[in-house]
Design an enzyme around this catalytic site. Structure first.
Site, mmCIF file in Angstrom:
data_model
loop_
_atom_site.group_PDB
_atom_site.id
_atom_site.type_symbol
_atom_site.label_atom_id
_atom_site.label_comp_id
_atom_site.label_asym_id
_atom_site.label_seq_id
_atom_site.Cartn_x
_atom_site.Cartn_y
_atom_site.Cartn_z
ATOM 1 N N THR A 108 0.840 -1.250 0.083
ATOM 2 C CA THR A 108 -0.029 0.044 -0.101
ATOM 3 C C THR A 108 0.870 1.277 0.014
ATOM 4 O OG1 THR A 108 -1.770 -1.006 1.198
ATOM 5 C CG2 THR A 108 -1.820 1.173 1.276
ATOM 6 N N SER A 161 1.942 -7.501 -0.872
ATOM 7 C CA SER A 161 2.268 -8.387 0.118
ATOM 8 C C SER A 161 1.378 -9.752 0.050
ATOM 9 C CB SER A 161 2.460 -7.866 1.214
ATOM 10 O OG SER A 161 1.263 -7.690 2.121
ATOM 11 N N SER A 162 0.068 -9.582 -0.232
ATOM 12 C CA SER A 162 -0.696 -10.852 -0.292
ATOM 13 C C SER A 162 -0.363 -11.832 -1.283
ATOM 14 C CB SER A 162 -2.267 -10.302 -0.303
ATOM 15 O OG SER A 162 -2.701 -9.740 -1.804
ATOM 16 N N THR A 220 1.287 -4.529 4.373
ATOM 17 C CA THR A 220 0.988 -4.837 5.721
ATOM 18 C C THR A 220 0.337 -6.462 5.857
ATOM 19 O OG1 THR A 220 -1.016 -3.721 5.641
ATOM 20 C CG2 THR A 220 0.756 -2.629 6.662
ATOM 21 N N ASP A 221 -0.247 -6.840 4.637
ATOM 22 C CA ASP A 221 -0.990 -8.138 4.951
ATOM 23 C C ASP A 221 -0.367 -9.200 5.372
ATOM 24 O OD1 ASP A 221 -3.155 -6.950 3.757
ATOM 25 O OD2 ASP A 221 -3.401 -7.820 1.965
#
Length: 294
Positions: free
Chosen positions: A13, A47-48, A80-81
């Site tokens: 993000t 990151s997912s 952040t995931d």
């Protein structure tokens, strides 16, 4: 050569913008220009979407940055995931006194009030003065080991159990290793565990109930998996607190322990999976795996 902080970008993000439909997408280049900071783009991915190959790439990039003359620390910009997974992965092998600090953002770079710049400033400051692998986020500076993302949107999103670090492992890549996570629930059976074994998993992490409990059907599947040579680690869906193999009755934690499962005392499923994969990559014995989680 002058001292500097190496800042590695991976996407997320913090390096995303919204299109005309309001959909956030990673964009190449973070547009960061800070004195004493050298920026290098490692990848540009949400990151997912990261896999074990990407984690190996991030760890290699961190290790490479620390070999640069004048590097006093490393900052990793990350989504952040799965920040808690990547941060722990680096932490498992980090044997350098210089800090590695992960950070990111909850708001996109083009948000009217982005949180990314403040997080980056805090991470750079930490990379100049702290030790170990850390997460700098929302005004907090947290140890990587034991960290979890606690809220989907709040700017102060992370917490950490602040666990003691074990002795660093010798790095071996985890790409190609399969470790699955199975979430347990009232009425769960062994179908998912059996499917993981059939799919060739080397390890399974159970996100169990309470202090690490389930039912007799799951226990039978765990025993079958362990007998087939699969490492099974028990965690809990409860955010904080220790797991404990104290309940019996056929499906309690004590029964899982007797079936051959290992209890992760405080690491939750995401980080337990990373640690288990690293141990499998290093060809650790069952006893070493047990001691690493206890």
């Amino acid at each position: 050569m002058s001292e500097h902080v190496a800042l590695l970008t991976t996407g997320g993000t913090i390096a995303s913008s919204r299109d005309e439909h309001g959909v956030s997408r990673p964009v190449a280049g973070a547009g960061i220009d800070l004195e004493g900071v050298r920026v290098r783009e490692v990848m540009s991915k949400d990151s997912s979407a990261l896999d074990f190959w990407d984690l190996d790439t991030i760890r290699t990039a961190v290790a490479g940055a620390l070999t640069e003359d004048g590097c006093v620390g490393v900052v990793v910009l990350h989504g952040t995931d799965t920040m808690e997974e990547s941060a722990l992965y680096v932490d498992l092998f980090h044997d350098d006194e210089r800090p590695v600090v992960f950070t990111g953002a909850q708001r996109t770079a083009d948000h009217p009030d982005p949180d990314g710049p403040g997080n980056i400033a805090a991470a750079v400051a930490a990379a100049q003065s702290e030790r170990g692998v850390l997460i700098a986020f929302g005004g907090r500076l947290l140890p990587a080991r034991g960290a979890i993302k606690m809220h989907t949107t709040e700017l102060d999103a992370f917490r950490s159990a602040a666990l003691l670090r074990p002795k660093p492992l010798q790095w071996k890549p985890v790409a190609g290793i399969r470790v699955d996570v199975v979430a347990l629930y009232p009425g769960a059976d062994g179908v998912q565990i059996d499917a993981c074994v059939d799919a060739g998993a080397s390890g399974i992490v159970l996100e169990a109930l309470g202090s690490g409990n389930t039912n007799a059907r799951v226990v039978r599947a765990v025993k079958h998996a362990v007998d087939a040579g699969v490492h099974v680690v028990v965690t809990t869906r409860v955010p904080f607190g220790e797991t404990s193999p104290t309940y019996g009755g056929g499906g309690g934690g004590h029964d899982l322990l007797n079936a051959g499962a290992v209890f992760s005392r405080e690491l939750r499923a995401g980080q337990a999976r990373i640690q288990l994969a690293a141990l499998i990559a290093s060809e650790a014995s069952a006893m070493v795996v047990h001691n690493s989680f206890s």
